[in-house]
Enzyme design. Structure first.
Site, PDB file in Angstrom:
ATOM      1  N   GLU A 103       0.825  -1.221   0.000  1.00 17.67           N
ATOM      2  CA  GLU A 103       0.000   0.000   0.000  1.00 17.67           C
ATOM      3  C   GLU A 103       0.856   1.266   0.000  1.00 17.67           C
ATOM      4  OE1 GLU A 103      -2.872  -0.531  -0.648  1.00 17.67           O
ATOM      5  OE2 GLU A 103      -3.726  -2.219   0.417  1.00 17.67           O
ATOM      6  N   HIS A 126      -2.892   2.242   8.147  1.00  9.76           N
ATOM      7  CA  HIS A 126      -3.999   1.486   7.555  1.00  9.76           C
ATOM      8  C   HIS A 126      -4.254   0.259   8.403  1.00  9.76           C
ATOM      9  CE1 HIS A 126      -6.407  -0.884   4.864  1.00  9.76           C
ATOM     10  NE2 HIS A 126      -5.445  -1.774   4.678  1.00  9.76           N
ATOM     11  N   HIS A 128      -7.589  -2.917   9.645  1.00  8.23           N
ATOM     12  CA  HIS A 128      -8.868  -3.583   9.361  1.00  8.23           C
ATOM     13  C   HIS A 128      -9.665  -3.714  10.660  1.00  8.23           C
ATOM     14  CE1 HIS A 128      -6.335  -5.972   6.112  1.00  8.23           C
ATOM     15  NE2 HIS A 128      -6.500  -4.708   5.766  1.00  8.23           N
ATOM     16  N   GLU A 156     -17.679  11.910  23.044  1.00  9.31           N
ATOM     17  CA  GLU A 156     -16.516  12.687  22.601  1.00  9.31           C
ATOM     18  C   GLU A 156     -16.089  12.458  21.149  1.00  9.31           C
ATOM     19  OE1 GLU A 156     -13.667  12.366  25.789  1.00  9.31           O
ATOM     20  OE2 GLU A 156     -15.145  13.253  27.128  1.00  9.31           O
ATOM     21  N   HIS A 197     -13.118  -3.183   3.387  1.00  9.13           N
ATOM     22  CA  HIS A 197     -11.690  -3.509   3.522  1.00  9.13           C
ATOM     23  C   HIS A 197     -11.123  -3.010   4.859  1.00  9.13           C
ATOM     24  CE1 HIS A 197      -7.436  -3.667   1.562  1.00  9.13           C
ATOM     25  NE2 HIS A 197      -7.320  -3.564   2.876  1.00  9.13           N
TER      26      HIS A 197
HETATM   27  P1  13P Z   1       0.899  -5.451   3.146  1.00 10.34           P
HETATM   28  O1  13P Z   1       1.259  -6.761   3.825  1.00 10.34           O
HETATM   29  O2  13P Z   1       1.448  -5.357   1.763  1.00 10.34           O
HETATM   30  O3  13P Z   1       1.225  -4.262   4.023  1.00 10.34           O
HETATM   31  O4  13P Z   1      -0.686  -5.459   2.933  1.00 10.34           O
HETATM   32  C1  13P Z   1      -1.573  -5.575   4.006  1.00 10.34           C
HETATM   33  C2  13P Z   1      -2.888  -4.919   3.734  1.00 10.34           C
HETATM   34  O5  13P Z   1      -3.617  -4.623   4.665  1.00 10.34           O
HETATM   35  C3  13P Z   1      -3.272  -4.612   2.349  1.00 10.34           C
HETATM   36  O6  13P Z   1      -4.372  -3.755   2.291  1.00 10.34           O
HETATM   37 ZN    ZN Z   2      -5.618  -3.800   4.094  1.00 11.10          ZN
END
Ligand code: 13P
Ligand code: ZN
Length: 258
Positions: A103, A126, A128, A156, A197
């Site tokens: 990413e 980033h 999940h 809050e 995602h």
């Molecule tokens: P990477 O292992 O390449 O960082 O990817 C993980 C991920 O969350 C892709 O969206």
């Molecule tokens: Zn991801």
């Protein structure tokens, strides 16, 4: 993030902008271990020239967050955006021949976008997060209603992310297209949901950025816990305005009723 279950397996990635003075005590910025061309990107589309020469600590692709503490030099790398902005020079880490997160384009374009509106931005993260992701399946993906429903879940929330949550439709990850779309949203939001995602967050420090995700995830958890139960109490727009006034933050324009 791993312990909280937001980053199963190799899920999630982090990049942190470092000043040359910060790294100079630990490595020689003149010594390049290897040059790494960026993967999954259309070269013509990728322009990181505004970041040329900037140095980032970044997680490796395919690496598990849980292993970072055990072996930082394999799971992390310190890279400098190479001349021309189409690749990176490795200064430290990725000891097993690894490379930056897949990413990386979205991270770098997001850094550039955030820096254009906030010179102090340092982090892009980033992950999940479980409940935020669950909410993607049961809530319409409309930025205003999604943001307001999150704001209403914890007193809050509106103070922590008054700028709200941007949302991108499902797109193929790891591409320059999703990178560009994320960066566009990042000019306006510090939190961008990638539908079905995960989430991107940006901030001045690791704590601030982690705190944004933590707060949104907590709100989403309450939303999911309350889902399907009769609502008998609710935070009002007036309550949220009072909070914004007290903490001197400006809620996203047009989101709260006057
Ligand atoms: P990477 O292992 O390449 O960082 O990817 C993980 C991920 O969350 C892709 O969206
Ligand atoms: Zn991801």
């Amino acid at each position: 993030m791993y312990r909280l279950g937001w980053d199963e397996r190799n899920g999630g990635n982090i990049s942190l902008l470092l000043e040359e003075a910060e790294v100079a005590d630990y490595l020689d910025p003149g010594t390049v271990i290897r040059h790494i061309p960026l993967m999954g990107v259309k070269e013509v589309d990728l322009d990181l020239s505004t970041l040329e020469g900037r140095i980032f600590l970044v997680t490796g692709t395919g690496k598990y967050f849980k292993n970072v503490l055990l072996d930082p030099e394999t799971n992390l790398g310190i890279v400098r955006i190479a001349k021309g902005g189409k690749g990176v020079d490795l200064l430290w880490g990725f000891k097993d021949g690894g490379r930056p997160t897949s990413e990386f384009p979205a991270h770098m374009m997001s850094h550039a976008a955030r820096l254009s509106v906030d010179l102090e931005n340092r982090v892009v993260m980033h992950s999940h997060p479980t409940n935020l992701l669950a909410m993607n399946f049961v809530h319409e993906l409309d930025e205003k209603s999604f943001t307001k429903d999150l704001w209403k879940m914890c007193t809050e929330c509106v103070v922590v992310f008054p700028d709200g949550v941007g949302i991108l439709p499902w797109m193929l990850c790891g591409t320059t297209e999703i990178g560009k779309a994320t960066a566009k949203k990042m000019e306006e939001f510090r939190l961008v949901v990638w539908a079905l995602h995960g989430v991107y967050a940006a901030g001045k420090s690791l704590d601030e950025t982690f705190g944004l995700v933590e707060t949104v995830e907590k709100a989403a958890k309450i939303y999911m816990l309350a889902l399907g139960h009769p609502r008998v109490n609710e935070l009002t727009d007036e309550n949220m305005r009072e909070l914004c006034d007290l903490f001197a933050v400006a809620p996203k324009s047009g989101y709260l009723e006057d």
